[in-house]
Design a protein around this motif. Structure first.
Motif, PDB file in Angstrom:
ATOM      1  N   GLU A   1     -43.732  33.334  12.763  1.00 34.78           N
ATOM      2  CA  GLU A   1     -42.905  32.280  13.387  1.00 34.78           C
ATOM      3  C   GLU A   1     -42.927  32.419  14.912  1.00 34.78           C
ATOM      4  O   GLU A   1     -43.038  31.433  15.634  1.00 34.78           O
ATOM      5  CB  GLU A   1     -41.458  32.380  12.900  1.00 34.78           C
TER       6      GLU A   1
ATOM      7  N   TYR B   1     -47.722  23.383  19.469  1.00 35.46           N
ATOM      8  CA  TYR B   1     -46.608  23.636  18.528  1.00 35.46           C
ATOM      9  C   TYR B   1     -45.393  22.798  18.929  1.00 35.46           C
ATOM     10  O   TYR B   1     -45.002  22.783  20.095  1.00 35.46           O
ATOM     11  CB  TYR B   1     -46.251  25.129  18.564  1.00 35.46           C
TER      12      TYR B   1
ATOM     13  N   HIS C   1     -40.439  24.016  13.903  1.00 37.38           N
ATOM     14  CA  HIS C   1     -40.602  24.252  12.466  1.00 37.38           C
ATOM     15  C   HIS C   1     -39.240  24.321  11.780  1.00 37.38           C
ATOM     16  O   HIS C   1     -38.205  24.502  12.422  1.00 37.38           O
ATOM     17  CB  HIS C   1     -41.424  25.523  12.203  1.00 37.38           C
TER      18      HIS C   1
ATOM     19  N   THR D   1     -37.519  25.850   7.886  1.00 38.43           N
ATOM     20  CA  THR D   1     -37.857  26.688   6.732  1.00 38.43           C
ATOM     21  C   THR D   1     -36.645  26.896   5.837  1.00 38.43           C
ATOM     22  O   THR D   1     -35.506  26.926   6.310  1.00 38.43           O
ATOM     23  CB  THR D   1     -38.462  28.031   7.218  1.00 38.43           C
TER      24      THR D   1
ATOM     25  N   THR E   1     -41.853  25.767   4.186  1.00 33.89           N
ATOM     26  CA  THR E   1     -41.864  25.853   5.642  1.00 33.89           C
ATOM     27  C   THR E   1     -42.659  24.668   6.153  1.00 33.89           C
ATOM     28  O   THR E   1     -43.800  24.453   5.729  1.00 33.89           O
ATOM     29  CB  THR E   1     -42.511  27.162   6.130  1.00 33.89           C
TER      30      THR E   1
ATOM     31  N   SER F   1     -44.130  23.097   9.605  1.00 31.93           N
ATOM     32  CA  SER F   1     -44.331  23.249  11.044  1.00 31.93           C
ATOM     33  C   SER F   1     -44.889  21.940  11.594  1.00 31.93           C
ATOM     34  O   SER F   1     -45.576  21.192  10.886  1.00 31.93           O
ATOM     35  CB  SER F   1     -45.249  24.431  11.362  1.00 31.93           C
TER      36      SER F   1
ATOM     37  N   TRP G   1     -46.835  19.794  14.772  1.00 30.97           N
ATOM     38  CA  TRP G   1     -47.911  20.023  15.730  1.00 30.97           C
ATOM     39  C   TRP G   1     -48.325  18.719  16.397  1.00 30.97           C
ATOM     40  O   TRP G   1     -48.245  17.658  15.791  1.00 30.97           O
ATOM     41  CB  TRP G   1     -49.132  20.632  14.998  1.00 30.97           C
TER      42      TRP G   1
END
Lengths: 105, 105
Positions: B34, B43, B46, B48, B56, B58, B60
Motif C-alpha cells: 500500500e 496512483y 485506494h 480496501t 482492494t 486501487s 490510477w
C-alpha cells in the motif's frame, strides 16, 4: 466469494460506503437488495466486504442493466434510506471492465 | 476511507481474493505494498475491506501506471508470495471508470 464473471468486456459498479451508527433495517435490506439484484436482467454477480469501509462490487452485462437496477422501485427506497440513515458517505463508480485475470489453487 | 478520485475517466483495478491459512509476512507485506503503490506515478488512491472475501480497489490515471506498478520489483515478489502462500484464489479486473457520483453528510 469471487464472482464468476464472463470474458470481458462487461461492467462493474463499485459502491464504497461508510456506515452511520443507525442499524435499523440495514442488514435485512442489504440482503434483500442482494437477492433482488441477482434477479435483474444483465446481473453477472457481486462481491462484498466491510471493515471500516464497505465495498460492494456488482457486475453487469451493460449500462442499461445498471440503469434499470438503479431505478428499480425497492432499490430506490433503499437508496433513500441509505442517504437518510445508514450511511455517512458513499461513492458509486460505473466502470467498463476491459481485462481480467486470476489464480485459483 | 473513500478514495478522493478526480473527475472520470480514470482507471480502477479491482483485486478480489480469498486467503489461505498462511499468515507469515502477509500483513507487513500488504501494508508495504500500500505504501509503495501510493508512491507510484499515476496512483490516485485506494480502498480496501476484508471479511471472508477481500476486496482492494486501487485507482490510477492510466493503463501505463497500472502496468508499471504490476511490474515493480517488490510488487512482483509480493505477487509470487501471494500465489505460493497467502491466497487460495484471486481475480484482478482492470476497469475504465466512466462515471461516478456520491453522497457525503
Amino acid at each position: 466469494m469471487i464472482a464468476k464473471t464472463p470474458k470481458p468486456p462487461y461492467y462493474a459498479v463499485i459502491f464504497t460506503s461508510l456506515r452511520s451508527d443507525q442499524a435499523e433495517n440495514y442488514l435485512e435490506t442489504a440482503l434483500e437488495m442482494e437477492r433482488l439484484a441477482a434477479l435483474q436482467k444483465g446481473y453477472l454477480g457481486h462481491e462484498t466486504a466491510r471493515e471500516d469501509t464497505g465495498i460492494t462490487v456488482s457486475y453487469w452485462q451493460d449500462l442499461e442493466s445498471i440503469k434499470n437496477w438503479k431505478n428499480q422501485s425497492d432499490h430506490l427506497i433503499a437508496q433513500k434510506m441509505g442517504r437518510e440513515a445508514w450511511y455517512t458517505a458513499y461513492k458509486t463508480r460505473i466502470c467498463l471492465v476491459e481485462r481480467d485475470y486470476g489464480f485459483e489453487l
